[in-house]
Design a protein around this motif. Structure first.
Motif, short mmCIF file in Angstrom:
data_model
loop_
_atom_site.label_atom_id
_atom_site.label_comp_id
_atom_site.label_asym_id
_atom_site.label_seq_id
_atom_site.Cartn_x
_atom_site.Cartn_y
_atom_site.Cartn_z
N ALA A 23 0.79 -1.75 -0.43
CA ALA A 23 0.43 0.21 0.22
C ALA A 23 0.95 0.87 -0.03
O ALA A 23 0.27 2.05 -1.01
N ASP A 24 1.97 1.41 0.44
CA ASP A 24 2.95 2.67 0.66
C ASP A 24 3.33 3.37 -1.02
O ASP A 24 3.65 4.05 -0.85
N HIS A 25 3.77 1.49 -1.08
CA HIS A 25 4.21 2.28 -2.95
C HIS A 25 3.14 2.61 -3.43
O HIS A 25 3.87 3.25 -4.18
N ARG A 26 1.81 1.93 -3.95
CA ARG A 26 0.84 2.45 -4.56
C ARG A 26 0.75 4.17 -4.10
O ARG A 26 0.38 4.66 -4.70
N ALA A 27 0.40 4.53 -3.62
CA ALA A 27 0.36 5.65 -2.19
C ALA A 27 1.31 6.57 -3.19
O ALA A 27 0.86 7.75 -3.10
N ARG A 28 2.72 6.52 -2.84
CA ARG A 28 3.42 7.06 -4.05
C ARG A 28 3.55 7.38 -4.43
O ARG A 28 3.41 8.39 -5.00
N TYR A 29 2.90 6.89 -5.63
CA TYR A 29 2.75 7.09 -7.09
C TYR A 29 1.38 7.38 -7.78
O TYR A 29 1.10 8.37 -8.41
N GLU A 30 0.37 6.75 -6.93
CA GLU A 30 -1.14 8.40 -6.52
C GLU A 30 -1.07 8.47 -6.47
O GLU A 30 -1.86 10.12 -7.05
N TRP A 31 -0.14 9.18 -5.22
CA TRP A 31 0.03 10.73 -5.07
C TRP A 31 0.62 11.66 -6.29
O TRP A 31 0.05 12.57 -6.39
N ALA A 32 1.55 11.29 -6.99
CA ALA A 32 2.13 11.52 -7.92
C ALA A 32 1.11 11.83 -9.46
O ALA A 32 1.33 12.55 -9.75
N GLY A 48 11.37 -0.09 -11.74
CA GLY A 48 10.98 -2.09 -10.65
C GLY A 48 10.29 -2.60 -12.19
O GLY A 48 10.59 -2.60 -13.02
N ILE A 49 8.92 -3.09 -12.13
CA ILE A 49 7.86 -4.48 -12.42
C ILE A 49 6.80 -3.84 -12.66
O ILE A 49 6.16 -4.01 -14.11
N GLY A 50 7.23 -2.03 -12.94
CA GLY A 50 6.24 -0.68 -13.31
C GLY A 50 4.75 -1.05 -13.19
O GLY A 50 4.14 -0.59 -13.78
N TYR A 51 4.55 -1.15 -12.38
CA TYR A 51 3.39 -0.97 -11.86
C TYR A 51 2.94 0.55 -11.92
O TYR A 51 1.49 1.01 -12.03
N GLY A 52 3.86 1.19 -10.88
CA GLY A 52 4.17 2.62 -11.04
C GLY A 52 3.69 3.22 -12.23
O GLY A 52 2.99 4.44 -12.58
N THR A 53 4.51 2.81 -13.87
CA THR A 53 5.00 3.60 -14.67
C THR A 53 3.67 3.08 -15.18
O THR A 53 1.92 4.33 -15.83
N HIS A 54 2.53 2.60 -15.21
CA HIS A 54 1.21 1.79 -15.87
C HIS A 54 0.11 2.56 -15.19
O HIS A 54 -0.17 3.02 -15.83
N LEU A 55 0.55 3.01 -13.79
CA LEU A 55 -0.49 3.66 -13.39
C LEU A 55 -0.39 5.29 -14.07
O LEU A 55 -1.76 5.79 -14.52
N LEU A 56 0.84 5.74 -13.80
CA LEU A 56 1.19 7.20 -14.61
C LEU A 56 0.78 6.97 -15.89
O LEU A 56 0.65 8.20 -16.38
N LEU A 106 10.82 7.70 -7.44
CA LEU A 106 10.77 7.09 -5.99
C LEU A 106 11.21 5.79 -4.76
O LEU A 106 12.06 4.22 -5.65
N GLU A 107 12.01 6.40 -3.82
CA GLU A 107 12.24 5.28 -3.14
C GLU A 107 14.09 4.52 -3.92
O GLU A 107 13.71 3.35 -3.57
N SER A 108 14.95 5.87 -4.69
CA SER A 108 15.66 4.82 -5.49
C SER A 108 16.71 5.60 -4.79
O SER A 108 17.73 4.78 -5.35
N LEU A 132 10.32 17.44 -11.27
CA LEU A 132 10.57 16.50 -10.75
C LEU A 132 10.39 15.72 -9.26
O LEU A 132 9.51 16.06 -8.67
N ILE A 133 9.35 14.43 -9.54
CA ILE A 133 9.15 14.05 -8.19
C ILE A 133 9.85 12.42 -7.67
O ILE A 133 10.02 11.26 -8.69
N PHE A 134 10.60 12.85 -6.51
CA PHE A 134 11.62 12.04 -5.49
C PHE A 134 11.05 11.63 -4.46
O PHE A 134 10.30 12.27 -3.75
N SER A 135 10.95 10.23 -3.89
CA SER A 135 11.34 9.92 -2.80
C SER A 135 12.02 9.25 -2.08
O SER A 135 12.80 8.95 -2.77
N THR A 136 12.44 9.74 -1.36
CA THR A 136 13.63 9.02 -0.15
C THR A 136 13.59 8.24 1.00
O THR A 136 11.98 9.15 2.03
N PRO A 137 13.56 7.04 2.19
CA PRO A 137 12.89 6.61 3.22
C PRO A 137 13.76 8.36 4.21
O PRO A 137 14.59 8.67 4.10
#
Length: 154
Positions: A23-32, A48-56, A106-108, A132-137
């Motif tokens: 859920a936290d990974h989905r939330a970051r992409y949904e925010w972006a 990664g395996i492209g789930y965020g790319t697909h959403l965007l 994100l998280e990279s 530019l949208i990025f995140s780190t822990p």
């Protein structure tokens, strides 16, 4: 330190369905996704395996780039669409990006030895006014865990 870019290296989300991604990974992409302009063109770095790319890419054209051949293969199999293009590239190395309306990573950044160089490469790939949208822990909030995949914390 050599990095393990393999699909099952320990830090990747690997579910073949978006709803199964943590859920936290989905939330970051949904925010972006909510903050990027529709009908724009950009990149998802360390996709990664492209789930965020697909959403965007539901409302944009997006190239997803990752260092794992297996992850890119999974992206093409499970998250391919008319708005996505996936390719393998390892940083440091050429991103072959320019004129992007946006870049998401994100998280990279914590996985990159030369964070400043990576950040500059992302900024250089943006067109003027690009986003530019990025995140780190958050290092102050990290639970005790295996951080051998991280070069540094921010």
């Amino acid at each position: 330190m050599a990095h393990d870019f393999s699909l099952h290296s320990g830090e990747r989300q690997t579910a073949p369905r978006y709803s199964e991604i943590r859920a936290d990974h989905r939330a970051r992409y949904e925010w972006a996704d909510a903050r990027l302009p529709e009908n724009s063109m950009g990149a998802d770095l360390f996709c990664g395996i492209g789930y965020g790319t697909h959403l965007l890419a539901k409302r944009r054209l997006v190239v997803g780039i990752d260092g794992s051949v297996a992850a890119i293969s999974q992206a093409r199999q499970h998250y391919n669409s008319s708005g996505t293009h996936f390719r393998c590239a390892v940083w440091p190395g050429p991103l072959y990006l320019s004129g992007c309306d946006f870049i998401v990573s994100l998280e990279s950044l914590e996985h990159v030895e030369d964070g400043a160089g990576f950040f500059k490469a992302m900024a250089d790939a943006l067109k003027p006014g690009g986003r530019l949208i990025f995140s780190t822990p958050n290092a102050d909030l990290l639970r005790a865990s295996d951080f051998s995949f991280h070069h540094r914390h921010y």
